[in-house]
Design a protein around this motif. Structure first.
Motif, PDB file in Angstrom:
ATOM      1  N   VAL A  24       0.871  -1.168   0.000  1.00  0.00           N
ATOM      2  CA  VAL A  24       0.000   0.000   0.000  1.00  0.00           C
ATOM      3  C   VAL A  24       0.910   1.220   0.000  1.00  0.00           C
ATOM      4  N   THR A  40       1.278   5.607  -0.630  1.00  0.00           N
ATOM      5  CA  THR A  40       0.624   6.911  -0.667  1.00  0.00           C
ATOM      6  C   THR A  40       1.523   7.885  -1.396  1.00  0.00           C
ATOM      7  N   ASN A  66      -8.772   5.828  -2.097  1.00  0.00           N
ATOM      8  CA  ASN A  66      -9.362   6.765  -1.133  1.00  0.00           C
ATOM      9  C   ASN A  66     -10.210   7.782  -1.873  1.00  0.00           C
ATOM     10  N   ASP A  73      -3.904   6.998  -2.344  1.00  0.00           N
ATOM     11  CA  ASP A  73      -3.439   5.674  -1.929  1.00  0.00           C
ATOM     12  C   ASP A  73      -3.604   4.697  -3.086  1.00  0.00           C
TER      13      ASP A  73
END
Length: 370
Positions: free
Chosen positions: A158, A160, A193, A202
């Motif tokens: 994950v 960002t 998101n 994200d």
């Protein structure tokens, strides 16, 4: 069905079983006649070939739905700005496409089929150019800095990032991503998101086999690296006018757009129940289940059912996700969002058709990581 649609679909059946050869011939013809176009494309052309065919099939399937047809092609035109495609390039593409279709259809190709494709391509090109021109106030792609990178399982990360310029999108949409490790090689990933005030995005990424981009995003990219992002695409967005309850079906990293939709609903939902079915091979691949459970504990309108197909000791549901969804019905009066691998999406769509969920209430985007 219009006569144009009939001709396009009939002619496509003549070449449908030869899609790989058709795409290979198309690109070879285009690059032979227009060698300057080769630099617009990645060195590895395997997935690019399948994307061309996916775009053709989608256009053919939506020609009788003017709104969807126009929206899709305008979005495609915006997205192709990242390749520095100019209006004059469309003639070269059309010439190569018509020759590829004629060559692989053989003696069954008719003048009527040829004219239908020329008419359709004229509209396709015009709509894509229109979409690109309407987006001229935006950059052809966005530079984005990776802020955080977290490995969630053996092959899932994950991350960002923050675009250096504002990037407007809707929860549920996806963008294409390029890394410095594989220049000109773009892959589509859903934003995980809803839009935030700080502009961060994200992404949930699984490294698949020899996937050039996904492997780089999972195993090589880190904080401080720069990515390039294409224009937002996709129709898997909330209809804010609907009052129907919602069912979300997510397989693996297909959770990303579902997570964005849930986040959007936490800001505004007051009346709609949301049922999330999250499935994977084993518990390690349920990489964001803890966060989903926290959201369900916080919002009484949200429920989460987790399932594995190959983990008999998992303390939840077991089996194919589409079968599990069917057992929890009835769902005739719900809005559906389906996201995951193409086989998972196809299986779910078949199941929903069998239990008589109207197709108009189902939204999905299917694409694979590479």
């Amino acid at each position: 069905m219009s006569n144009l649609s009939r001709l396009l679909k009939e002619s496509w059946t003549l070449v449908e079983e030869q899609q790989d050869k058709l795409a290979g011939y198309f690109y070879a013809r285009m690059f032979l006649d227009n060698p300057q176009l080769r630099d617009l494309f990645p060195v590895q052309m395997d997935v690019q070939r399948s994307r061309l065919l996916g775009a053709i099939v989608t256009a053919v399937q939506t020609v009788d739905d003017p709104e969807r047809f126009g929206e899709y092609l305008q979005a495609l035109g915006r997205d192709h700005r990242k390749f520095h495609v100019r209006p004059e390039h469309y003639d070269a593409v059309g010439t190569a496409l018509f020759e590829a279709l004629r060559t692989h259809a053989g003696d069954q190709w008719t003048l009527e089929f040829d004219q239908a494709w020329r008419d359709a391509y004229a509209v396709i090109g015009a709509k894509m150019i229109e979409g690109a021109e309407a987006d001229s106030g935006n950059p052809p792609y966005w530079h984005a800095e990776v802020l955080h990178h977290e490995r969630r399982s053996r092959d899932i990360a994950v991350l960002t990032c923050r675009p250096l310029q504002p990037l407007e999108y809707r929860a549920g949409q996806y963008v294409s991503v390029e890394t410095r490790y594989q220049p000109r090689l773009w892959r589509a990933y859903s934003v995980a998101n809803a839009p935030r005030k700080d502009g961060t995005l994200d992404f949930h990424v699984r490294a698949l086999g020899a996937g050039w981009v996904s492997s780089a995003l999972v195993r090589r990219v880190g904080p401080g690296d720069m990515l390039r992002l294409g224009a937002p695409m996709g129709r898997m967005t909330l209809d804010r006018r609907s009052t129907r309850d919602v069912v979300c079906v997510a397989g693996g990293t297909g959770l990303a757009p579902i997570k964005a939709l849930i986040e959007e609903m936490t800001r505004a939902n007051r009346t709609r129940w949301v049922h999330v079915f999250f499935g994977a091979r084993d518990r390690d691949d349920l990489y964001d289940l803890a966060c989903l459970n926290r959201l369900a504990a916080r919002y009484p309108w949200l429920s989460v059912v987790a399932a594995t197909s190959d983990d008999p000791d998992f303390p939840g549901e077991h089996g194919n996700l589409s079968d599990i969804v069917a057992r929890y019905g009835p769902w005739n009066n719900h809005d559906f969002f389906v996201s995951g691998s193409p086989p998972m999406v196809r299986a779910t769509l078949r199941t929903l058709a069998e239990i008589q969920v109207p197709a108009i209430r189902i939204k999905y985007d299917a694409f694979g990581d590479c």
